[in-house]
Enzyme design. Structure first.
Site, PDB file in Angstrom:
ATOM      1  N   SER A   5       9.476   8.658 -40.639  1.00 53.04           N
ATOM      2  CA  SER A   5       9.595   8.258 -39.237  1.00 53.04           C
ATOM      3  C   SER A   5      10.366   9.286 -38.449  1.00 53.04           C
ATOM      4  O   SER A   5      11.115  10.096 -38.987  1.00 53.04           O
ATOM      5  CB  SER A   5      10.282   6.908 -39.139  1.00 53.04           C
ATOM      6  OG  SER A   5      11.672   7.088 -39.312  1.00 53.04           O
ATOM      7  N   LYS A   6      10.143   9.216 -37.153  1.00 51.18           N
ATOM      8  CA  LYS A   6      10.846  10.126 -36.267  1.00 51.18           C
ATOM      9  C   LYS A   6      12.342   9.834 -36.321  1.00 51.18           C
ATOM     10  O   LYS A   6      13.169  10.737 -36.294  1.00 51.18           O
ATOM     11  CB  LYS A   6      10.330   9.917 -34.853  1.00 51.18           C
ATOM     12  CG  LYS A   6      10.916  10.882 -33.854  1.00 51.18           C
ATOM     13  CD  LYS A   6      10.473  10.511 -32.468  1.00 51.18           C
ATOM     14  CE  LYS A   6      10.990  11.523 -31.460  1.00 51.18           C
ATOM     15  NZ  LYS A   6      10.661  11.125 -30.100  1.00 51.18           N
ATOM     16  N   ARG A   7      12.638   8.540 -36.398  1.00 53.48           N
ATOM     17  CA  ARG A   7      14.044   8.148 -36.393  1.00 53.48           C
ATOM     18  C   ARG A   7      14.806   8.773 -37.565  1.00 53.48           C
ATOM     19  O   ARG A   7      15.975   9.126 -37.457  1.00 53.48           O
ATOM     20  CB  ARG A   7      14.170   6.628 -36.421  1.00 53.48           C
ATOM     21  CG  ARG A   7      15.239   6.136 -35.501  1.00 53.48           C
ATOM     22  CD  ARG A   7      15.190   4.634 -35.327  1.00 53.48           C
ATOM     23  NE  ARG A   7      13.896   4.093 -35.764  1.00 53.48           N
ATOM     24  CZ  ARG A   7      13.756   2.957 -36.413  1.00 53.48           C
ATOM     25  NH1 ARG A   7      14.810   2.259 -36.740  1.00 53.48           N
ATOM     26  NH2 ARG A   7      12.570   2.501 -36.746  1.00 53.48           N
TER      27      ARG A   7
END
Ligand code: GLU
Length: 484
Positions: free
Chosen positions: A255-257
């Protein structure tokens, strides 16, 4: 629309970031269309305006194009079933919902917020799953007409059967059956007259003639309700192909997070576009044979839905690297030098270095371009190395044998007139024979003297050729000086 033609769609929501899992879905969707001589459609699902990010659609266009996934129909190029942006299709959904009300597969619900909240509280307190309680399911025609006439706000809900089961087939997960009693009468049309995502998705897929729906398996749980909608309309159910997520490890999704790389990040890290795409194809798909290195055309030929795995795929940076290395080795020497030059120039600014020679040295030894600067950082200037490096157990060398070797190497190389790899090689091997020593006794000290490094791309002979005669001899003299 010709029902025999395969039509697939990639339907991203414009969130401003295209993660590897999204791109993998796009790739599979593209491959299934192309493999069947079909049509690959891009539809932007932007109804969830809360998530809309400025410029996000451009990121989708750019990433797909860069990955070689050109769509045949889409927002920017049009097509026969447009518009291809969901928010521009808003006018058409209500009449479809009303059609379902008419046929008894949907109903008007006038429950207000307070009532729904109350209902939820009671469900929560008794540990029941959140689900509409069916309060408005059986209102009489007259009651509905009365409320509509009085302008009471309403939504339209799907009327799911309360008994029996619903079964659908997925190409990856097989037959899936759920108890209808567990299905929620989801909202199809919201109080503002707009469709919910789940309703728009089904109507869009049908009206766009989509034959194969490829998407993340987080949609599996909604698919019974989608299936009931298709059945209620009497529409042909598309072939479902749900794919498992791409994971960073056993428990976390990419994920980007988490700061995980997007396609563009990987490209910026020195991976080749084609290699990234090739690697992404292998995330959750296994080719039939041993080979794992495929061009796009080969992927189109080889790809088969039966090779898609139910288990989540784990993103393996080492494998990506290995695939990238395979692509790098396939490049022509000229192309390699062209692509490698910006990386070479980060540490090697010497204009007199023969780039073709350097390319020959680096190409078989490079898996990612970003490895190059460090590999050749000794060319411009000899690092201040420790003479302990001359001691090599396997080569049976130490500082004494190294000093003796360098003293012999110096005149032998001084005598080489035409500075080519062959001539350097011949001079050194003549020396090795004359001295009656092992190759390493001569070659290891040479390598250390010219590079000052433990690990180098290629050995002393290749490095000497690249450094040139004058620089090589100067470095050997320096070695003698350090060892004396
Ligand atoms: N818009 C959805 C997403 O980005 C796609 C759902 C689908 O393909 O049906 O996850």
């Amino acid at each position: 629309m010709d029902s025999k033609i395969v039509r697939t769609r990639f339907a991203p929501s414009p969130t401003g970031y295209m993660h590897i899992g999204n791109l993998r879905t796009a790739l599979f969707t593209y491959l299934i269309a192309k493999k069947n001589g079909g049509v690959f459609i891009l539809r932007i699902e932007d109804t969830d305006q809360g998530r809309y990010v400025e410029g996000a659609v451009d990121i989708i266009y750019k990433t797909l194009r860069r990955a070689g996934l050109q769509w045949d129909e889409g927002p920017d190029i049009g097509g026969p079933v447009g518009p291809y942006i969901q928010s521009q299709r808003m006018g058409m959904f209500k009449k479809y919902a009303e059609q379902l009300v008419e046929s008894g597969h949907a109903y008007y619900c006038f429950c207000d917020k307070d009532r729904l909240e109350e209902m939820r509280k009671i469900q929560q307190a008794s540990g029941m799953p959140p689900k509409y309680d069916g309060h408005c399911r059986n209102l009489s025609k007259e009651e509905v007409a009365e409320k509509l006439a009085a302008g009471v706000p309403y939504v339209i809900r799907q009327k799911c059967p309360t008994e029996g089961t619903t079964t659908f087939h997925d190409e990856v997960f097989g037959d899936i059956t759920v108890n209808n009693a567990d299905l929620d009468d989801q909202i199809l049309i919201k109080a503002d007259g707009m469709p919910t995502y789940n309703f728009a998705n089904v109507v869009d897929d049908h009206t766009m003639g989509i034959t194969h729906v490829i998407r993340g398996n987080e949609y599996l749980s909604s698919t019974p309700k989608y299936t009931l909608l298709y059945e209620a309309f009497g529409w042909e159910i598309p072939t479902y192909i749900h794919v498992s997520p791409v994971m960073k490890n056993a428990t976390e999704k990419l994920s980007k997070r988490n700061g995980d790389a997007s396609f563009e990040d990987l490209a910026a890290k020195g991976y080749l576009d084609e290699a990234i795409v090739n690697y992404i194809a292998l995330l959750g798909w296994a080719p039939k044979g041993e080979n794992e290195v495929f061009t796009m055309d080969e992927l189109i030929r080889e790809f088969d839905v039966s090779g898609i795995s139910k288990s989540p795929a784990i993103f393996d940076p080492l494998k990506l690297k290995a695939i990238n290395g395979a692509y790098i080795r396939r490049l022509s020497p000229e192309k390699f030098v062209e692509l490698a030059t910006p990386y070479i120039r980060q540490t090697c600014k010497r204009e007199d270095v023969d780039m073709a020679l350097l390319g020959n040295l680096l190409q078989p030894r490079t898996e990612v371009f970003t490895e190059i600067p460090e590999q050749i950082d000794f060319i411009d200037a000899l690092p201040d190395y420790d003479i302990a490096m001359y001691t090599h157990k396997k080569m049976k060398t130490n500082s004494e044998t190294a000093l003796a070797a360098l003293k012999e190497i110096l005149p032998a190389l001084e005598a080489v007139e035409d500075w080519t790899m062959d001539n350097i090689h011949n001079a050194l091997f003549a020396l090795i024979e004359r001295m009656g020593v092992k190759n390493g006794t001569i070659l290891w000290p040479l390598r250390v003297a010219v590079s000052g490094k433990q690990f180098t791309p290629g050995g002393g002979i290749e490095l000497s050729e690249i450094l040139g005669k004058e620089e090589t001899l100067a470095r050997i003299r320096k070695g003698i000086e350090k060892l004396s």
